[in-house]
Design a protein around this motif. Structure first.
Motif, PDB file in Angstrom:
ATOM      1  N   GLU A  59       0.924  -1.325  -0.157  1.00  0.00           N
ATOM      2  CA  GLU A  59      -0.028   0.052  -0.039  1.00  0.00           C
ATOM      3  C   GLU A  59       0.815   1.283   0.051  1.00  0.00           C
ATOM      4  O   GLU A  59       0.369   2.511  -0.228  1.00  0.00           O
ATOM      5  CB  GLU A  59      -0.873  -0.055   1.260  1.00  0.00           C
ATOM      6  CG  GLU A  59      -0.368   0.057   2.373  1.00  0.00           C
ATOM      7  CD  GLU A  59      -0.063  -1.274   2.908  1.00  0.00           C
ATOM      8  OE1 GLU A  59       0.290  -1.413   4.340  1.00  0.00           O
ATOM      9  OE2 GLU A  59       0.202  -2.051   2.077  1.00  0.00           O
ATOM     10  N   ASN A  60       2.253   1.166   0.343  1.00  0.00           N
ATOM     11  CA  ASN A  60       3.264   2.053   0.122  1.00  0.00           C
ATOM     12  C   ASN A  60       3.981   2.147  -1.040  1.00  0.00           C
ATOM     13  O   ASN A  60       4.982   2.950  -1.030  1.00  0.00           O
ATOM     14  CB  ASN A  60       3.919   2.547   1.511  1.00  0.00           C
ATOM     15  CG  ASN A  60       3.098   2.618   2.695  1.00  0.00           C
ATOM     16  OD1 ASN A  60       1.986   3.309   2.691  1.00  0.00           O
ATOM     17  ND2 ASN A  60       3.625   2.322   3.785  1.00  0.00           N
ATOM     18  N   GLY A  61       3.675   1.356  -1.979  1.00  0.00           N
ATOM     19  CA  GLY A  61       4.323   1.523  -3.362  1.00  0.00           C
ATOM     20  C   GLY A  61       5.424   0.384  -3.428  1.00  0.00           C
ATOM     21  O   GLY A  61       6.413   0.654  -4.229  1.00  0.00           O
ATOM     22  N   GLY A  62       5.836  -0.607  -2.472  1.00  0.00           N
ATOM     23  CA  GLY A  62       6.699  -1.409  -2.566  1.00  0.00           C
ATOM     24  C   GLY A  62       6.077  -3.016  -2.748  1.00  0.00           C
ATOM     25  O   GLY A  62       4.891  -2.754  -3.114  1.00  0.00           O
ATOM     26  N   ARG A 167       7.010  10.490  -7.505  1.00  0.00           N
ATOM     27  CA  ARG A 167       5.929  11.105  -7.973  1.00  0.00           C
ATOM     28  C   ARG A 167       5.003  11.547  -6.594  1.00  0.00           C
ATOM     29  O   ARG A 167       4.026  12.276  -7.072  1.00  0.00           O
ATOM     30  CB  ARG A 167       5.095   9.982  -8.687  1.00  0.00           C
ATOM     31  CG  ARG A 167       6.087   9.561 -10.018  1.00  0.00           C
ATOM     32  CD  ARG A 167       5.221   8.238 -10.677  1.00  0.00           C
ATOM     33  NE  ARG A 167       5.983   8.037 -11.517  1.00  0.00           N
ATOM     34  CZ  ARG A 167       6.888   6.964 -11.686  1.00  0.00           C
ATOM     35  NH1 ARG A 167       7.364   6.650 -10.532  1.00  0.00           N
ATOM     36  NH2 ARG A 167       7.895   6.689 -12.785  1.00  0.00           N
ATOM     37  N   GLU A 168       5.136  10.851  -5.219  1.00  0.00           N
ATOM     38  CA  GLU A 168       4.453  11.223  -4.355  1.00  0.00           C
ATOM     39  C   GLU A 168       4.601  12.971  -4.003  1.00  0.00           C
ATOM     40  O   GLU A 168       3.595  13.485  -3.660  1.00  0.00           O
ATOM     41  CB  GLU A 168       4.545  10.445  -3.132  1.00  0.00           C
ATOM     42  CG  GLU A 168       4.157   9.026  -3.301  1.00  0.00           C
ATOM     43  CD  GLU A 168       4.144   8.232  -2.226  1.00  0.00           C
ATOM     44  OE1 GLU A 168       4.080   8.706  -1.095  1.00  0.00           O
ATOM     45  OE2 GLU A 168       4.513   6.761  -2.427  1.00  0.00           O
ATOM     46  N   ASP A 169       6.004  13.138  -4.002  1.00  0.00           N
ATOM     47  CA  ASP A 169       6.185  14.711  -3.843  1.00  0.00           C
ATOM     48  C   ASP A 169       5.649  15.532  -4.975  1.00  0.00           C
ATOM     49  O   ASP A 169       5.295  16.827  -4.813  1.00  0.00           O
ATOM     50  CB  ASP A 169       7.722  14.803  -3.777  1.00  0.00           C
ATOM     51  CG  ASP A 169       7.996  14.222  -2.456  1.00  0.00           C
ATOM     52  OD1 ASP A 169       7.317  14.053  -1.484  1.00  0.00           O
ATOM     53  OD2 ASP A 169       9.364  13.437  -2.430  1.00  0.00           O
ATOM     54  N   GLU A 170       5.635  14.958  -6.267  1.00  0.00           N
ATOM     55  CA  GLU A 170       5.140  15.807  -7.387  1.00  0.00           C
ATOM     56  C   GLU A 170       3.738  15.936  -7.599  1.00  0.00           C
ATOM     57  O   GLU A 170       3.088  16.968  -8.019  1.00  0.00           O
ATOM     58  CB  GLU A 170       5.546  15.164  -8.589  1.00  0.00           C
ATOM     59  CG  GLU A 170       7.393  15.028  -8.796  1.00  0.00           C
ATOM     60  CD  GLU A 170       7.769  14.209 -10.037  1.00  0.00           C
ATOM     61  OE1 GLU A 170       6.743  13.725 -10.861  1.00  0.00           O
ATOM     62  OE2 GLU A 170       8.900  14.005 -10.200  1.00  0.00           O
ATOM     63  N   LYS A 173      -1.472  15.629  -4.522  1.00  0.00           N
ATOM     64  CA  LYS A 173      -3.140  15.495  -4.126  1.00  0.00           C
ATOM     65  C   LYS A 173      -3.902  14.173  -4.527  1.00  0.00           C
ATOM     66  O   LYS A 173      -4.835  14.013  -4.069  1.00  0.00           O
ATOM     67  CB  LYS A 173      -3.676  16.439  -5.151  1.00  0.00           C
ATOM     68  CG  LYS A 173      -3.540  18.011  -4.621  1.00  0.00           C
ATOM     69  CD  LYS A 173      -4.455  18.939  -5.522  1.00  0.00           C
ATOM     70  CE  LYS A 173      -3.900  20.381  -4.926  1.00  0.00           C
ATOM     71  NZ  LYS A 173      -4.716  21.604  -5.947  1.00  0.00           N
ATOM     72  N   ILE A 174      -2.970  13.275  -5.025  1.00  0.00           N
ATOM     73  CA  ILE A 174      -3.316  11.974  -5.429  1.00  0.00           C
ATOM     74  C   ILE A 174      -3.431  11.187  -4.225  1.00  0.00           C
ATOM     75  O   ILE A 174      -2.556  11.060  -3.340  1.00  0.00           O
ATOM     76  CB  ILE A 174      -2.602  11.403  -6.657  1.00  0.00           C
ATOM     77  CG1 ILE A 174      -2.551  12.204  -7.842  1.00  0.00           C
ATOM     78  CG2 ILE A 174      -2.755   9.821  -6.703  1.00  0.00           C
ATOM     79  CD1 ILE A 174      -1.697  11.980  -8.910  1.00  0.00           C
ATOM     80  N   ASN A 175      -4.411  10.419  -4.102  1.00  0.00           N
ATOM     81  CA  ASN A 175      -4.436   9.054  -3.031  1.00  0.00           C
ATOM     82  C   ASN A 175      -3.482   8.050  -3.509  1.00  0.00           C
ATOM     83  O   ASN A 175      -4.018   7.014  -4.203  1.00  0.00           O
ATOM     84  CB  ASN A 175      -5.824   8.909  -2.792  1.00  0.00           C
ATOM     85  CG  ASN A 175      -6.009   8.103  -1.370  1.00  0.00           C
ATOM     86  OD1 ASN A 175      -5.057   7.162  -1.019  1.00  0.00           O
ATOM     87  ND2 ASN A 175      -7.056   7.871  -0.895  1.00  0.00           N
ATOM     88  N   TRP A 176      -2.236   7.967  -3.021  1.00  0.00           N
ATOM     89  CA  TRP A 176      -1.400   7.181  -3.623  1.00  0.00           C
ATOM     90  C   TRP A 176      -1.476   5.719  -2.805  1.00  0.00           C
ATOM     91  O   TRP A 176      -1.271   4.681  -3.580  1.00  0.00           O
ATOM     92  CB  TRP A 176       0.034   7.628  -3.208  1.00  0.00           C
ATOM     93  CG  TRP A 176       0.582   8.680  -3.869  1.00  0.00           C
ATOM     94  CD1 TRP A 176       0.538   9.887  -3.828  1.00  0.00           C
ATOM     95  CD2 TRP A 176       0.910   8.529  -5.487  1.00  0.00           C
ATOM     96  NE1 TRP A 176       1.074  10.734  -4.992  1.00  0.00           N
ATOM     97  CE2 TRP A 176       1.170   9.895  -5.706  1.00  0.00           C
ATOM     98  CE3 TRP A 176       0.877   7.588  -6.302  1.00  0.00           C
ATOM     99  CZ2 TRP A 176       1.674   9.908  -7.450  1.00  0.00           C
ATOM    100  CZ3 TRP A 176       1.181   7.850  -7.669  1.00  0.00           C
ATOM    101  CH2 TRP A 176       1.784   9.069  -8.018  1.00  0.00           C
ATOM    102  N   THR A 177      -2.087   5.580  -1.752  1.00  0.00           N
ATOM    103  CA  THR A 177      -2.551   4.431  -1.326  1.00  0.00           C
ATOM    104  C   THR A 177      -3.401   3.418  -2.023  1.00  0.00           C
ATOM    105  O   THR A 177      -3.261   2.268  -2.556  1.00  0.00           O
ATOM    106  CB  THR A 177      -3.372   4.373   0.276  1.00  0.00           C
ATOM    107  OG1 THR A 177      -2.147   4.978   0.998  1.00  0.00           O
ATOM    108  CG2 THR A 177      -3.733   3.122   0.494  1.00  0.00           C
TER     109      THR A 177
END
Length: 245
Positions: A59-62, A167-170, A173-177
């Motif tokens: 859920e954190n991108g790994g 991308r999370e810093d860029e 506003k996106i819900n990355w989860t």
């Protein structure tokens, strides 16, 4: 790739955790083990995604791969906490000899009469336990009085090594989860999940990365540089293939 990570965690690392309870694994050996594990996972010497990213939860991108150093520290600290709970047993009297001053707050009987092994000649296993204990105090000085699970302990040890996607810093506003959960949708075939993950992280073996051998030109159009965006967004032939899926 997912299957290989599962094999590593289930059949290889589980044995390593058991051994770590009794001996300290040296830094050089940890590096060697890490190298072998990740070569097996990638089935290659080339690692297309940073290890600091792979160790993150889904859920954190790994890919939820274990961070070896953090897990070894977790095993060591959990051993220390177990000794604290069972220090009265005969089996742990040797541990008290080396950890006497670290267990002082337990109110040991006849404290001054308990033999102390000293700082010189202390076994590496107990020295590592003390180091892990001191490091964990940076996260919580009163951790001994709390019920820390292995999972929570590991997460805290792993945190300094984590590296999230740029991308999370860029795109804050996106819900990355939600994005990561869709990429790793468990209802999908494992090969498709890995493909999604590699596309997202630009970890495909494209010609732009293999230019020394094949040149940078796209194998489909033979005109443009073969990048991820070009391959999946611009190539007409590939678009037609994707429509058939």
């Amino acid at each position: 790739m997912l299957e290989r990570i599962t094999i590593v965690k289930t059949f290889i690392l589980s044995k390593l955790w058991f051994i770590t309870t009794f001996i300290k694994i040296k830094t050089e050996k940890i590096k060697e083990i890490n190298l072998m594990l990740f070569r097996f996972i990638w089935n290659s010497k080339l690692e297309l995604i940073k290890r600091e990213t792979l160790i993150l939860p889904y859920e954190n991108g790994g890919m939820n791969m274990f961070h070896l150093e953090s897990r070894l520290k977790t095993v060591s600290l959990q051993t220390y906490l177990y000794i604290r709970k069972n220090y009265h047993r005969d089996f742990y009297q040797l541990s008290i000899k080396w950890l006497k001053f670290n267990l002082r707050d337990l109110g040991l009987k006849n404290f001054n009469l308990i033999p102390y092994g000293g700082d010189i000649g202390i076994p590496e296993t107990y020295q590592f336990i003390i180091e892990c204990q001191n490091e964990f105090k940076n996260y919580d000085k009163k951790f001994c009085s709390k019920n820390y699970t292995s999972k929570k302990t590991y997460e805290l040890f792993r945190k300094p090594y984590e590296k999230k996607s740029k991308r999370e810093d860029e795109y804050k506003k996106i819900n990355w989860t939600d994005v990561y959960n869709k990429i790793n949708d468990r209802s999908l075939d494992s090969n498709l999940r890995v493909l999604n993950y590699k596309i997202f992280n630009e970890a495909l073996n494209l010609n732009i990365k293999l230019s020394k051998k094949l040149g940078e030109k796209c194998v489909f159009c033979e005109t443009h540089t073969e990048t991820r965006d070009h391959l999946f967004l611009n190539v007409y032939l590939l678009k037609k293939c994707l429509k058939l899926l």
